[in-house]
Design a protein around this motif. Structure first.
Motif, PDB file in Angstrom:
ATOM      1  N   VAL A  64     -10.858   8.303   3.026  1.00 36.40           N
ATOM      2  CA  VAL A  64      -9.421   8.150   3.191  1.00 36.40           C
ATOM      3  C   VAL A  64      -9.078   6.815   2.543  1.00 36.40           C
ATOM      4  N   GLU A  81     -15.043   0.338   4.408  1.00 33.69           N
ATOM      5  CA  GLU A  81     -13.812   0.432   5.196  1.00 33.69           C
ATOM      6  C   GLU A  81     -13.096  -0.912   5.275  1.00 33.69           C
ATOM      7  N   TRP A 109      -7.081   0.423  -5.043  1.00 34.10           N
ATOM      8  CA  TRP A 109      -6.936   1.136  -3.782  1.00 34.10           C
ATOM      9  C   TRP A 109      -7.697   0.407  -2.676  1.00 34.10           C
ATOM     10  N   THR A 113       0.824  -1.211   0.000  1.00 36.29           N
ATOM     11  CA  THR A 113       0.000   0.000   0.000  1.00 36.29           C
ATOM     12  C   THR A 113       0.854   1.255   0.000  1.00 36.29           C
ATOM     13  N   TYR A 143      -9.997   1.197   0.860  1.00 39.02           N
ATOM     14  CA  TYR A 143     -10.718   2.187   1.653  1.00 39.02           C
ATOM     15  C   TYR A 143     -10.288   2.058   3.107  1.00 39.02           C
ATOM     16  N   GLU A 144      -9.783   3.134   3.681  1.00 42.49           N
ATOM     17  CA  GLU A 144      -9.386   3.147   5.083  1.00 42.49           C
ATOM     18  C   GLU A 144     -10.491   3.733   5.954  1.00 42.49           C
ATOM     19  N   CYS A 174      -5.818   4.393   0.346  1.00 38.64           N
ATOM     20  CA  CYS A 174      -4.410   4.247  -0.017  1.00 38.64           C
ATOM     21  C   CYS A 174      -4.358   3.384  -1.271  1.00 38.64           C
ATOM     22  N   LYS A 227      -1.704   6.926   2.997  1.00 40.69           N
ATOM     23  CA  LYS A 227      -3.122   7.263   3.117  1.00 40.69           C
ATOM     24  C   LYS A 227      -3.332   8.705   2.671  1.00 40.69           C
ATOM     25  N   GLU A 228      -4.444   8.920   1.981  1.00 40.04           N
ATOM     26  CA  GLU A 228      -4.778  10.284   1.551  1.00 40.04           C
ATOM     27  C   GLU A 228      -6.285  10.432   1.444  1.00 40.04           C
ATOM     28  N   GLU A 229      -6.765  11.633   1.681  1.00 44.44           N
ATOM     29  CA  GLU A 229      -8.181  11.912   1.487  1.00 44.44           C
ATOM     30  C   GLU A 229      -8.432  12.098  -0.004  1.00 44.44           C
TER      31      GLU A 229
END
Length: 129
Positions: free
Chosen positions: A66, A95, A81, A52, A83-84, A68, A55-57
């Motif tokens: 959020v 999530e 990607w 990964t 989902y965090e 990655c 992390k980014e919005e």
């Protein structure tokens, strides 16, 4: 650094389009109804052999999340990607789930003769992947 360890999945699965490293079991597929910058994408409960990014919005069609980016562990090709955090209550189910972009994966269908058959034509909803 040592020898890398890759997890190999039994049965039907999805693999990196570049190096055919296993990424997700077909049984982990939740939905084919997602979209990405490269077209269709699939939502999975979990994936293997991925690394990964940070992390980014990111603002997506379903709101702010959020996330990655995820990469194939073997060849480091970007494949989707994870989902965090989902800020909207209706999106919380995402999530911890992983999106694999259709353009970045192939289906692997092992046959009885022990050979793996790669299926890049995963666009139809009728296939069993």
């Amino acid at each position: 650094m040592g020898r890398p360890f890759y997890e190999w999945l039994e049965g039907r699965c999805y693999a990196c389009k570049m190096c055919h490293c296993n990424l997700a079991a077909a049984s982990e597929l939740i939905s084919r109804q997602f979209h990405s910058k490269h077209g269709r994408a699939y939502l999975f409960n979990s994936a293997v052999n991925i690394s990964t990014g940070p992390k980014e919005e990111r603002i997506m069609t379903t709101g702010l999340h959020v996330v990655c980016d995820v990469y194939c562990l073997k060849c480091m090709w970007p494949v989707g990607w994870r989902y965090e955090v989902a800020y909207q209550k209706s999106q919380k189910y995402k999530e911890g789930k992983v999106i694999l972009e259709r353009a970045c994966v192939v289906g692997i269908n092992p046959s009885e003769d022990g050979e793996d058959h790669y299926d890049e034509g995963l666009e139809t909803e009728s296939d069993d992947y």
